[in-house]
Design a protein around this motif. Sequence first.
Motif, PDB file in Angstrom:
ATOM      1  N   GLN A  10      23.794   1.387 -14.827  1.00 48.57           N
ATOM      2  CA  GLN A  10      22.826   1.070 -14.047  1.00 48.57           C
ATOM      3  C   GLN A  10      21.836   0.005 -14.577  1.00 48.57           C
ATOM      4  N   VAL A  11      21.063  -0.412 -13.826  1.00 41.53           N
ATOM      5  CA  VAL A  11      20.143  -1.664 -14.045  1.00 41.53           C
ATOM      6  C   VAL A  11      19.128  -0.990 -15.191  1.00 41.53           C
ATOM      7  N   GLY A  12      18.574   0.013 -15.006  1.00 33.65           N
ATOM      8  CA  GLY A  12      17.430   0.462 -15.645  1.00 33.65           C
ATOM      9  C   GLY A  12      16.626   1.724 -14.908  1.00 33.65           C
ATOM     10  N   ALA A  13      15.290   1.598 -15.167  1.00 23.37           N
ATOM     11  CA  ALA A  13      14.375   2.806 -14.471  1.00 23.37           C
ATOM     12  C   ALA A  13      13.004   1.935 -13.975  1.00 23.37           C
ATOM     13  N   GLU A  14      13.380   0.721 -13.688  1.00 22.39           N
ATOM     14  CA  GLU A  14      12.240  -0.173 -13.601  1.00 22.39           C
ATOM     15  C   GLU A  14      11.386   0.232 -12.260  1.00 22.39           C
ATOM     16  N   SER A  15      11.871   0.952 -11.464  1.00 27.37           N
ATOM     17  CA  SER A  15      11.178   0.991  -9.946  1.00 27.37           C
ATOM     18  C   SER A  15      11.457   2.535  -9.355  1.00 27.37           C
ATOM     19  N   GLY A  16      10.693   2.940  -8.398  1.00 24.72           N
ATOM     20  CA  GLY A  16      10.674   3.932  -7.649  1.00 24.72           C
ATOM     21  C   GLY A  16      12.159   3.807  -7.040  1.00 24.72           C
ATOM     22  N   TRP A  17      12.470   2.673  -6.374  1.00 20.01           N
ATOM     23  CA  TRP A  17      13.882   2.464  -5.761  1.00 20.01           C
ATOM     24  C   TRP A  17      14.895   2.715  -6.941  1.00 20.01           C
ATOM     25  N   GLY A  31       7.356 -10.657 -11.609  1.00 17.43           N
ATOM     26  CA  GLY A  31       6.842  -9.503 -12.228  1.00 17.43           C
ATOM     27  C   GLY A  31       7.610  -8.257 -12.564  1.00 17.43           C
ATOM     28  N   ASP A  32       9.202  -8.998 -12.635  1.00 14.86           N
ATOM     29  CA  ASP A  32      10.031  -8.136 -13.101  1.00 14.86           C
ATOM     30  C   ASP A  32      10.356  -6.756 -12.568  1.00 14.86           C
ATOM     31  N   PHE A  33       9.797  -6.686 -11.149  1.00 16.84           N
ATOM     32  CA  PHE A  33      10.223  -5.576 -10.438  1.00 16.84           C
ATOM     33  C   PHE A  33       9.257  -4.425 -11.049  1.00 16.84           C
ATOM     34  N   THR A  34       8.539  -4.438 -11.735  1.00 21.03           N
ATOM     35  CA  THR A  34       7.671  -3.441 -12.440  1.00 21.03           C
ATOM     36  C   THR A  34       6.279  -3.188 -11.954  1.00 21.03           C
ATOM     37  N   ARG A  35       5.668  -2.227 -11.959  1.00 16.94           N
ATOM     38  CA  ARG A  35       4.166  -1.964 -11.601  1.00 16.94           C
ATOM     39  C   ARG A  35       3.363  -2.818 -12.427  1.00 16.94           C
ATOM     40  N   ASN A  93       9.106  -6.391  -4.462  1.00 17.09           N
ATOM     41  CA  ASN A  93       9.298  -4.873  -4.164  1.00 17.09           C
ATOM     42  C   ASN A  93       8.138  -3.920  -3.973  1.00 17.09           C
ATOM     43  N   ASP A  94       8.123  -2.623  -3.665  1.00 14.34           N
ATOM     44  CA  ASP A  94       6.870  -2.165  -3.574  1.00 14.34           C
ATOM     45  C   ASP A  94       6.414  -1.854  -4.733  1.00 14.34           C
ATOM     46  N   ASP A  95       7.057  -1.574  -5.922  1.00 12.48           N
ATOM     47  CA  ASP A  95       6.388  -1.107  -7.215  1.00 12.48           C
ATOM     48  C   ASP A  95       5.156  -2.371  -7.529  1.00 12.48           C
ATOM     49  N   MET A  96       5.792  -3.602  -7.434  1.00 14.16           N
ATOM     50  CA  MET A  96       5.045  -4.884  -7.816  1.00 14.16           C
ATOM     51  C   MET A  96       3.938  -4.792  -7.099  1.00 14.16           C
TER      52      MET A  96
END
Length: 334
Positions: A51-58, A212-216, A240-243
């Motif tokens: 898996q990529v990581g845990a960067e977002s709600g998605w 913004g690297d897909f993160t909040r 994405n939503d998180d950013m």
Amino acid sequence: MNAHLPSRKVIAVLTAALLATGMAACGNSDTGGDTGGDKGGDGKITLGFSQVGAESGWRTANTTSIKDAAAAAGIDLKFDDAQQKQENQIKAIRNFIQQKVDVIAFSPVVESGWDTVLKEARDAKIPVILTDRAVDSADKSLYKTFLGSDFVKEGRLAGEWLVEQEKAAAGPVNIVELQGTTGSAPANDRKKGFAEAIATNPNLKIIASQSGDFTRAGGKQVMEQFLKANPKIDVLFAHNDDMGLGALEAITAAGKVPGKDITIITVDAVKDGMQALADGKFNFIAECSPLLGPQLMELVKKVHNGEEVPARIETQETTFTQEQAKEALPNRKY
Ligand code: AHR
């Protein structure tokens, strides 16, 4: 005892250390089973998933979908979290090859640089499935199939909505763009699709664009910079939503009203994003579905059985306005 031979105690300590090194080689893995390739003789298919990581709600919803679907399908899942680093994914894939798993699936952090490790998997006769994100390898025989969204289309749908909203604009409409992870397929493709769509109206101008690297946290920090450097921002397109959610904090702190002073368009449609849309803080979302688990497990079974599978399987998605978000929110699963 022969003085040149190590004692049993030393051998035991060395063996334990070697085993520990082997297990740690895969970083944040959740092996959930025996050594793979049905080595436990339980008849189960073993799937190594990076898996990529845990960067977002998605991403969180995607991981849950994959873990739940593997359990439901009776597939032995070896799960590895790459923490947004390509080198960790390559390490994890090599570890899966060493463990002789039956199938490898992964969501590539970035598009380039996979040929060597994918050739190693092919040489080991382990089929590979790409999920969510694509690779740019010219040799399509390096993987069996790619299951995921059309990211260019998501960007285009976001841009087309804006073109329609701004069709009567008399002067320039200043757009800032929060890109996803640099070099990732969704960042490259959403940027492309959006740019193509807004090119039809010369008033629509991207005045700043940064990752913004897909993160909040990334979204908030980059939006703060955008606001400081640009006195007139009319639109934010966040990949994405998180950013977008992170950017809301920066916009509010700058004394502006999100959704009114600045039109906000995002991609994903996770619950928090849909709530922001229903609350009038976002204006439009192009959906990207993370619920890939059940389809992935079907594909795993098929490729393991040597059955033919389509080279590309596209996820079905929609878009949401504020009114549509209010309706959809009570039944939103993620
Ligand atoms: O690859 C899908 C993207 O990755 C999602 O849009 C984003 O939220 C995630 O981090």
